[in-house]
Design a protein around this motif. Structure first.
Motif, mmCIF file in Angstrom:
data_model
loop_
_atom_site.group_PDB
_atom_site.id
_atom_site.type_symbol
_atom_site.label_atom_id
_atom_site.label_comp_id
_atom_site.label_asym_id
_atom_site.label_seq_id
_atom_site.Cartn_x
_atom_site.Cartn_y
_atom_site.Cartn_z
ATOM 1 N N UNK A 114 0.837 -1.222 0.000
ATOM 2 C CA UNK A 114 0.000 0.000 0.000
ATOM 3 C C UNK A 114 0.863 1.258 0.000
ATOM 4 N N UNK A 115 1.870 1.284 0.906
ATOM 5 C CA UNK A 115 2.704 2.496 1.005
ATOM 6 C C UNK A 115 3.520 2.715 -0.268
ATOM 7 N N UNK A 116 3.949 1.633 -0.882
ATOM 8 C CA UNK A 116 4.765 1.740 -2.105
ATOM 9 C C UNK A 116 3.904 1.931 -3.360
ATOM 10 N N UNK A 117 2.566 1.892 -3.182
ATOM 11 C CA UNK A 117 1.629 2.103 -4.299
ATOM 12 C C UNK A 117 1.916 1.145 -5.463
ATOM 13 N N UNK A 118 2.122 -0.117 -5.130
ATOM 14 C CA UNK A 118 2.456 -1.094 -6.167
ATOM 15 C C UNK A 118 1.744 -2.403 -5.860
#
Length: 310
Positions: A114-118
């Motif tokens: 989620x944090x890395x948007x991947x």
């Protein structure tokens, strides 16, 4: 065009010079970091062919992953970027606790995604071993996540040789990250022979020994951070260490390079070390690290450097 190198037995290819990002959003590690500068550091790396970014949940916590996620999304070519991140830390009643349990690792991977948007992480490490979880069980969960396409390669970090052997019981470990530099060469006796034999890539951290191997310090340098407690930086040991570093200057000058470039180039001649991840606090340092790739060491120079730091 930079020649890409393969990480161990994986199908992942990286620029041998990566970027360690504990100073990108790592507000719990370094004081006075600026997130805009952090973004600029990552942009500079990607724009100049560095495709291997190393981060962790603990850097920030969480902020480093968020910044990398934003910049990689803006870069737009996710398939050209190799993102490595790590998990094992959790907060219980305000205290940091290590957890390698399968459930927690799965939760950690989901949080990092989620944090890395991947929708996938190229290389996921267990950041530190905990006291209780059998290491092959922990890695077994990462293997399930790999089979699900959420991660591409499995790493462990800060594991002893015994822990690494247990983790790799089924042959699933692709990469280990551990402390190694010219002043701290214990890995040559234990980890490196095992990694070479088992096709595991070894990524050294603290490659410049907190700057001591950069050739930029003089005997009267004073430190008011973690270096003040580091035995390498104290009293007579510090003076002796600086003398060793100075012996690298003629090699660096002959190659029109800096001592740091010579040191980093030396690591890339070590069996199992496919890539290094020097950090940066300014975009210019990213470009400076890349000059390492211009340094070609002869067999004699490699041996001489090894002898100086025996």
């Amino acid at each position: 065009m930079t020649k890409k190198t393969r990480l161990g037995k994986t199908d992942i290819y990286v620029n041998p010079i990566g970027l360690g990002t504990n100073a990108v959003g790592g507000h719990n590690i370094f004081p006075n970091l600026d997130d805009e500068t952090g973004k600029e550091i990552v942009r500079t790396a990607l724009d100049h062919g560095i495709n291997f970014l190393d981060t962790a949940f603990y850097y920030g916590p969480e902020r480093s992953e968020e910044i990398i996620g934003e910049v990689v999304k803006e870069f737009g070519r996710r398939d050209e970027v190799v993102i490595a991140t790590k998990g094992a830390h959790k907060f219980v009643d305000g205290k940091v606790v290590l957890d390698n349990s399968p459930d927690f690792l799965r939760e950690s991977v989901e949080g990092s995604l989620k944090r890395l948007k991947t929708d996938y992480i190229d290389l996921y490490y267990i950041h530190f071993p905990d006291e209780t979880t059998p290491k092959d069980e922990a890695v077994g969960e990462l293997k399930k996540l790999k089979d699900e396409g959420k991660i591409r390669a499995i790493g462990v970090s800060n594991f002893s040789l015994e822990q690494l052997k247990e983790a790799n019981k089924d042959g699933y470990v692709d990469v280990i990250q551990s402390e190694y530099n010219l002043f701290k060469r214990q890995a040559e006796k234990d980890l490196l022979p095992y990694t070479a034999e088992n096709g595991i890539s070894f990524i050294p951290y603290f490659p410049l020994a907190s700057g001591l191997l950069s050739g930029k310090y003089s005997k009267d340098a004073k430190f008011n951070d973690s270096r003040a407690q580091n035995p390498l930086f104290q009293g007579e040991a510090f003076a002796r260490n600086l003398e060793k570093v100075e012996q690298l200057r003629p090699i660096a000058e002959a190659k029109n390079a800096e001592i740091a470039h010579v040191v980093l180039a030396w690591y890339l001649t070590v069996d199992s070390i496919d890539a290094i991840i020097p950090g940066a606090k300014k975009p210019e340092q990213v470009l400076d690290n890349l000059k390492t790739l211009d340094v070609q060491l002869t067999k004699e120079e490699i041996e001489k450097i090894s002898r100086i730091f025996q």
